[in-house]
Scaffold this active site. Structure first.
Site, PDB file in Angstrom:
ATOM      1  N   LYS A   1      -8.831 -14.969  15.980  1.00 16.47           N
ATOM      2  CA  LYS A   1      -8.992 -14.578  14.567  1.00 16.47           C
ATOM      3  C   LYS A   1     -10.432 -14.255  14.180  1.00 16.47           C
ATOM      4  CE  LYS A   1      -5.004 -17.340  13.447  1.00 16.47           C
ATOM      5  NZ  LYS A   1      -4.413 -18.468  12.787  1.00 16.47           N
TER       6      LYS A   1
ATOM      7  N   ASP B   1       1.367 -14.209  12.729  1.00 21.17           N
ATOM      8  CA  ASP B   1       0.248 -14.780  11.988  1.00 21.17           C
ATOM      9  C   ASP B   1      -0.640 -13.629  11.506  1.00 21.17           C
ATOM     10  OD1 ASP B   1      -2.029 -16.014  11.114  1.00 21.17           O
ATOM     11  OD2 ASP B   1      -2.026 -17.550  12.677  1.00 21.17           O
TER      12      ASP B   1
ATOM     13  N   HIS C   1      -2.298  10.537  -1.524  1.00 21.81           N
ATOM     14  CA  HIS C   1      -2.498   9.233  -2.156  1.00 21.81           C
ATOM     15  C   HIS C   1      -2.319   9.333  -3.664  1.00 21.81           C
ATOM     16  CE1 HIS C   1      -3.467   5.919   0.531  1.00 21.81           C
ATOM     17  NE2 HIS C   1      -3.812   6.863   1.385  1.00 21.81           N
TER      18      HIS C   1
ATOM     19  N   GLU D   1       0.838  -1.201   0.000  1.00 23.55           N
ATOM     20  CA  GLU D   1       0.000   0.000   0.000  1.00 23.55           C
ATOM     21  C   GLU D   1       0.874   1.252   0.000  1.00 23.55           C
ATOM     22  OE1 GLU D   1      -2.950   0.276   3.081  1.00 23.55           O
ATOM     23  OE2 GLU D   1      -3.386   2.362   2.582  1.00 23.55           O
TER      24      GLU D   1
END
Ligand code: ADP
Length: 567
Positions: free
Chosen positions: A378, A454, A552, A246
């Site tokens: 999660k 993770d 951006h 990104e």
């Protein structure tokens, strides 16, 4: 292909070193002579038996002639040296694998069950997937019942395409992880008719992921790593690695670090350190479920339960058990410190010990699952937000007016107002769960990927409330991030892989802390929180200054004409 398919059965113990230029390969005794492997083995076998025969012969003669045994002639000295050398070589070559295969045959680990069905691991529950080193060794160790595949690569590829050779078994059948990946990849291309060009195969140590990180590999995805920093946190400077695709993210976090640095740094406090696992058990009645709840929550029973729990590891230490009842079902949320490991394996083993301990006293307890989702791993869940999971950290900084103006290009009042209306009120209106921030998950994910965490645990690790207040009569900005469930480790899982471990090394938290077990993973959690603080500061400033879209457009849109990129 870089390996010789016709190489003898012993190949896995004499792996081709050029496959592993990324990681140091242990030197083996068989490397000592510049001879083909079978000649080296033959030589040492021959040496061992002839010298043993010679020495036994001499021994018998001495006994017959009544010559004292300690009088040793020169040929006998040479014989003893040769015998010792050949024993060392043969033990180094065959001994370790033999001992390991004996041990792993004796141990009933998860791999024994999983191998037949191609691996029964649930990605949601990593603990059962992670194998002990011994069971990993078993995957590549040759067994008499299952010799390695002979034949050239093309033959094996055809076998995989036709289904006669299961793709998942390539590593164990070939004894060469790199070759297995190459063959699997070629078979995949033939089966799908689609090219994998662009996904690199070379330059990765496939042995390092075997039985630990990823099954059935065909290559690896490249993610660029950028550096934000120095992050001045608790008086120390850290250069923070961020793996992301990104645009703007690293640049923005870097700007936040600059503002924090110029204001004298940030400080953090670790509030709690406890990984959790909550099994679900069922009884015949709600009354019985409640009885067990009262039993495990009774402080008088804590020490006994801790003894059973702590047997799982020298690092896992039970801290608390919190229960909730749903009808006849009981969910027991065990929290424990786990040293430098993220800890899911450790806590699961401890929970199993406690369940085994409880079963005789509660014979009507039916164990439905070692994980009953009250953990909660999660998935967005209020229990993590309120009770914490992994490391709970609060991190703060006071940014002075000058820095807000010069570095962040905005002012304190605008920032405070934006924070109240966006991160607090806006998120409340959206019904957020732990999402009272601008983009904590951006920073958490990038640092997680770079350091081998993770990435799926980004869900709860990104829970964060960002607070801003003007202090010192409006001259300074107090900013804080409170993150109750940062789940990180510096040992186990992906942290041991070469690239990820280099990033941990950059932060000075690689591996297990020798002086104080757990301090590396706790420091990593603080760095994650400090980086989030920098990210929040910078993005909020960009929004307050109305710069978001402009920056951006500058960093995210290259001048490449997207329509001309081949699809
Ligand atoms: P997890 O519990 O995060 O899934 P693993 O079980 O994969 O982690 O890795 C933890 C392993 O590392 C355990 O076997 C543990 O004994 C070992 N270990 C070595 N040093 C440490 C340490 N300082 N902290 C935690 N675990 C450690």
């Amino acid at each position: 292909m870089d390996t010789d398919a016709s190489e003898p059965i012993l190949k896995p113990y004499h792996r081709h070193h050029h496959d592993h230029h990324n990681s140091p390969t242990p030197v083996k005794a068989s490397d000592a002579l510049p001879l083909p492997l079978y000649l080296t083995n033959g030589l040492f076998f021959g040496l061992f038996f002839s010298v043993a025969y010679f020495l036994l012969h001499r021994w018998r003669e001495k006994i017959r002639n009544s010559t004292p045994l300690h009088i040793i002639t020169f040929p006998e000295i040479v014989g003893i040296v040769c015998l010792a050398a050949s024993i060392i070589y043969l033990l180094g070559f065959f001994g370790i694998g033999f001992v390991q295969s004996c041990i792993s045959r004796g141990s009933h680990d998860s791999w024994d069950v999983e191998e037949d069905n191609g691996g029964g691991c649930s990605p949601e529950e990593p603990p059962t997937c992670t194998l002990a080193p011994i069971s990993r060794a078993k995957v590549v160790a040759p067994t008499i019942q299952e010799p390695f595949l002979s034949g050239d690569d093309d033959e094996v590829i055809k076998g995989v395409v036709s289904g006669t050779i299961p793709s998942y078994s390539l590593e164990s059948k070939l004894g060469d992880c790199k070759r297995a990946a190459a063959i699997r990849r070629e078979a995949l291309q033939r089966m799908t008719g689609r090219s994998m060009e662009g996904l690199p195969l070379e330059g990765f140590d496939y042995e390092s992921i075997l039985g630990q990180c990823c099954e059935m590999p065909v290559g690896f995805v490249q993610i660029p790593v950028g550096i934000a920093g120095p992050l001045l946190l608790n008086g120390k400077e850290y250069m923070v690695p961020m793996a992301t695709t990104e645009g703007c993210l690293v640049a923005s976090t870097n700007r936040g670090c600059k503002a924090i640095y110029a204001s004298g740094g940030a400080s953090s406090v670790l509030l709690k350190d406890a990984m959790t696992r909550a099994p679900v058990v069922r009884f015949g009645t709600s009354k019985r479920a409640a009885e067990l709840k009262f039993f495990v929550e009774d402080p008088a029973n804590f020490d006994t339960l801790s003894v059973a729990f702590n047997r799982s590891s020298r690092f896992g230490r039970l801290q608390n058990i919190k229960c909730t009842v749903a009808g006849k079902n009981l969910y027991m949320r065990f929290g424990c410190s786990t040293g430098d490991a993220m800890g899911m394996n450790m806590v699961s083993k401890g929970v199993q010990n406690v369940l085994d301990y409880l079963q005789p006293d509660f014979p009507d307890m039916e164990i439905i699952g070692i994980s009953g989702n009250f953990c909660s791993d999660k998935k967005p869940a209020a229990v993590n937000w309120i009770e914490g999971r992994g490391k709970s950290v609060v991190c703060e900084a006071i940014i002075n007016e000058e820095v807000v103006k010069k570095v962040l290009k905005t002012n304190i009042d605008t920032l405070v107002e934006l924070n109240m209306l966006k991160n607090l009120t806006g998120s409340a209106m959206a019904g957020a769960l732990g999402g009272f921030n601008a983009h904590a998950s951006n920073i958490v994910s990038a640092v997680f990927i770079a350091t081998g965490q993770d990435p799926a645990q980004n869900v709860e690790s990104s829970h964060c409330i960002t607070m801003m207040e003007s202090v010192n009569d409006g001259k300074d900005l107090h900013i804080s991030v409170t993150m109750p469930s940062i789940e990180v480790g510096t040992v186990g899982g992906g942290t041991q892989l070469a690239s990820q471990s280099a990033c941990l090394n950059l932060l000075g938290v690689k591996g297990a802390s020798k002086d104080s077990p757990g301090s590396n993973s706790r420091l990593l959690a603080s760095i994650v929180a400090g980086s989030v603080l920098a990210g929040e500061l910078s993005l909020m400033s960009a929004i307050a200054a109305g710069q978001l879209v402009r920056s951006h457009m500058k960093y995210n849109r290259s001048s490449k004409d997207v329509s001309k990129i081949p699809s």
